[in-house]
Each structure stands twice: as C-alpha cells, then as structure tokens.
Design an enzyme around this catalytic site. Structure first.
Site, PDB file in Angstrom:
ATOM      1  N   THR A  66       1.015  -1.252  -0.298  1.00 36.83           N
ATOM      2  CA  THR A  66      -0.028   0.053  -0.105  1.00 36.83           C
ATOM      3  C   THR A  66       0.680   1.340   0.102  1.00 36.83           C
ATOM      4  O   THR A  66       0.605   2.371  -0.336  1.00 36.83           O
ATOM      5  CB  THR A  66      -0.916   0.070   1.088  1.00 36.83           C
ATOM      6  OG1 THR A  66      -0.177  -0.033   2.524  1.00 36.83           O
ATOM      7  CG2 THR A  66      -1.901  -1.138   1.042  1.00 36.83           C
ATOM      8  N   ASP A 121      10.102   0.888   4.050  1.00 27.14           N
ATOM      9  CA  ASP A 121      11.377   0.284   4.484  1.00 27.14           C
ATOM     10  C   ASP A 121      12.281   1.128   5.281  1.00 27.14           C
ATOM     11  O   ASP A 121      12.611   1.091   6.373  1.00 27.14           O
ATOM     12  CB  ASP A 121      12.005  -0.769   3.636  1.00 27.14           C
ATOM     13  CG  ASP A 121      11.290  -1.800   3.032  1.00 27.14           C
ATOM     14  OD1 ASP A 121      10.224  -2.153   3.680  1.00 27.14           O
ATOM     15  OD2 ASP A 121      11.655  -2.219   2.038  1.00 27.14           O
TER      16      ASP A 121
END
Length: 396
Positions: free
Chosen positions: A33, A192
């Site tokens: 997403t 990340d």
C-alpha cells in the site's frame, strides 16, 4: 547482536572511529500500500545492520561485509556496479545520491555486519542504505533539506552530532529510496526506510504515505514471532515492479492520482475498464487500506483478536488477489491458525517467498514456535527457526 567493530579491527588492523546501526522492520498490516499513497502499520525490530567506519584522506572507499567474501574498493568519484559484489550496490547507490545532492565526502573504510535474516521480510537492504547514509553523516557531517543540503550540524564537546529531526529523517528516507530505485533497480516505496528511521521501542508506527506522516501507538501486548519459509525472497527479479505497474495503471484508468483515492464501490463499478490483473491488484490495495484503518481502531480499543483477524484477512487478500504468497507461506499461516495461542498471521514484506509475522499470546510463544517448527519440517522437509522479535528504536 552483530559486531561490526570487531570485523573492522580484523580487516583494517585499527579501531574504528564511528559505529552506527539501523534496525530491520516488519510490516504488521498494509501489504503493497505504501507506493499507492496508502496506510501501513509497521515496527522496527531488534535485528540490525551495523557499520563501523573511519575516514581516510586518499579519496578511496574500502568496504567489507561479514556476509560476503572479499573487499569492495572504489573511488569517491566513481560508483559503478560490480557483479561480484551486488550487496555493495546499496552502499554505492546511497553515496551516488548524496553526491547528486551536493554533499561533500571523502574516502573511508567501513565494515558491515548484520543479523537481519536474509529473505525474512525485514528489509536488510533498507537497513544497509540507512546505515550507509548515517555513516557518511558521522564521518563528514551534513544536513539534508528538500533542496539538497544546508549548513552542517556541529559536534558537541563529546564529538557527538545532534539527533536528526523528524523532517530530516524523511529526507534521509527519500534519499535511500532513490538509491534503491535508481541504482539497484527496484521501484520500492518508502516503507522500509521510514520504518528503520522512525521506529520507537514498544510502539507501532502508523504511516500515512499520502501525507508522509508517522504516528506512534503503544504496542499491543502479544509476542511478535517471525517464521521464515526458507524460500528465497527476491524483489530484484521484477515481481515487485510488475505489481507496482499494475497498481499505477489501474489508478490511471480510474482517473485517480493513486489507489488511495479509490473507493471499493467505484472500483467495482468500473471493473470493465481494467484488465483482470489490474483489477485484482487494485482490489487488494483498496481493501488493504480499509483494513489498516480498521486495525488502528482495534488497536485503540485494545481489541487484539480483531487486530489478529485483520492480519489473517490481509494474508488471504495477498494470496488470492495480489498473488504474492507461496504455498510455503500459506502453509505457515495455516499452521499458525491451528495453534490456540495465535491471534493473527500473515506474510510480511514484499512476498514471493520470505516469512510470516505472527501475533501470539506471550505465555504460549514457546509452544507456538515448537508447533510451527515441527509441523513445517514434517510437511515440507524445510527447517525453520521461529524468531521472537522485540520492538526497538530507529536507526542511530
């Protein structure tokens, strides 16, 4: 805990000047997403990439790793890929981005050590990128802004630099993302890097990728357990890029800036405008964003079972619509659901192999891990060693 300082001493016969570490991350909810301007719930975990370093004045960079043989040596003015050391692409990509932003740095020696399991969905690559950027900041202080750089930060009497502000952390995250997109060749989102930089001990990050905001909520009271499937997880092969292209194509055909702007009813009403694959990817993303909103409500209400149920629904969507699961990941989730201590389970990371994340009652964690390890090996012949992960602070 990795020991980059000891590796540095062995490789360079001296004591390093600086040490930084960046944690891995786990995605609780919000699969694929982030690059759709969506919502993600993530945590930073107690598995790290460390870099020990010292400056050098000859304009050369020497980097070694505890995970790969040999030494990678190159000039500060030339960052080219070496097929024999692909792991160093993440380091070089960050250095190239720093140079593009007008940040001056000279040579250095660095030793990289880590205990983030490869292919376990914890993003060792982003942790290496973040650790590289912070290493250069320690060696040759700089400040990042939206336009590049500004006056460098000043060290205090102990030689320490001030903490990086939340706004500057976003600039670091974007720089590291650009390194992965442009140098390594993976069109990753910001999840990340943001997770590695913004993590806070005992807290879940709720990240909004439209407005690039991070909110912190006290963590739910269960154990977080990661089960590695033993199947290689690699996004460089093109699967990630293909998923992203399908999502972006679907948004364009629906006249939306991103899938964040699409309601499920609108998607169903305009299904004929999309290919089947575009529809599947879009339905997953739109539903997943709704699931994160529901999970945030469950967390605020201390409803752990509802949170776990949303994790299971997320995995089913990844399996059936996004198709980034594998039979091994599906088996791990199936086995997890059969254990009475498991509240929720799903794949984590990009998928196509990798690992599952499991929400388990603390008092049943040991029993759960034995159950998974035994049953998974019995059915696949693959040994897995489940890990209990602690939620930790971000990179420093």
């Amino acid at each position: 805990m990795p020991d980059a300082q000891n590796l540095y001493r062995k490789q360079f016969n001296e004591t390093p000047t600086h040490l930084v570490r960046a944690p891995g991350r786990l995605e609780l909810l919000g699969n694929h997403t982030d690059y759709n301007e969506g919502l993600v719930m993530a945590i930073a975990v107690d598995r790290y990439i460390q870099i020990a370093s010292s400056p050098r004045a000859d304009g050369k960079i020497d980097v070694v790793s505890d995970s790969f043989p040999g030494r990678e040596s190159f000039s500060v003015n030339e960052f080219s890929k070496n097929a024999a050391a692909p792991w160093a692409d993440y380091v070089k990509g960050v250095l190239a981005q720093l140079r593009q932003r007008g940040i001056h740095f000279s040579g250095f020696k660095a030793a990289v050590a880590g205990d983030i399991p490869m292919g376990a969905g914890m993003s060792s690559s982003a942790a290496l990128e973040v650790a590289t950027a912070l290493t250069v900041r320690r060696l040759y202080p700089f400040s990042l802004t939206s336009s590049g750089t500004t006056l460098p930060p000043q060290r205090n009497a102990q030689g320490e630099l001030p903490p990086i502000s939340a706004g500057e952390k976003l600039h670091f995250a974007k720089l590291c993302q650009a390194a992965e997109n442009q140098f390594v060749g993976v069109r990753s989102g910001l999840l990340d890097q943001i997770s590695s930089l913004f993590g806070k001990a005992a807290h879940v990050m709720s990240i909004d990728f439209r407005f690039l905001t991070v909110e912190l909520a006290p963590v739910i009271g269960e154990a977080i357990i990661v089960c590695n499937s033993g199947v290689k997880h690699s996004l460089v092969g093109g699967e990630y890029n293909e998923l992203r292209e399908n999502c972006e194509s679907a948004a364009r055909k629906l006249s939306a800036k991103s899938l964040r702007s699409v309601e499920l009813s609108d998607l169903e009403a305009n299904k004929a405008r999309l290919t089947q694959r575009e529809y599947e990817c879009a339905k997953h993303v739109v539903s997943e964003i709704r699931g994160v909103v529901a999970a945030e409500r469950a967390l605020r209400a201390d409803d752990h079972r509802q949170f776990g149920e949303l994790m299971i629904q997320s995995h089913q969507s990844s399996r059936d619509l996004l198709k980034n699961s594998t039979k091994e990941l599906d088996l791990l989730v199936e086995l997890a659901r059969k254990h009475p201590g498991c509240l929720g389970a799903r794949l984590t990371g990009g998928g196509f192999g990798g690992a599952t994340i499991n929400l388990v009652a603390h008092h049943q964690a040991e029993s759960f891990m034995k159950h998974i390890a035994g049953e998974y090996e019995k059915q696949t012949g693959i040994k897995t060693h489940p890990l209990v992960c602690q939620i930790v602070d971000g990179a420093a």
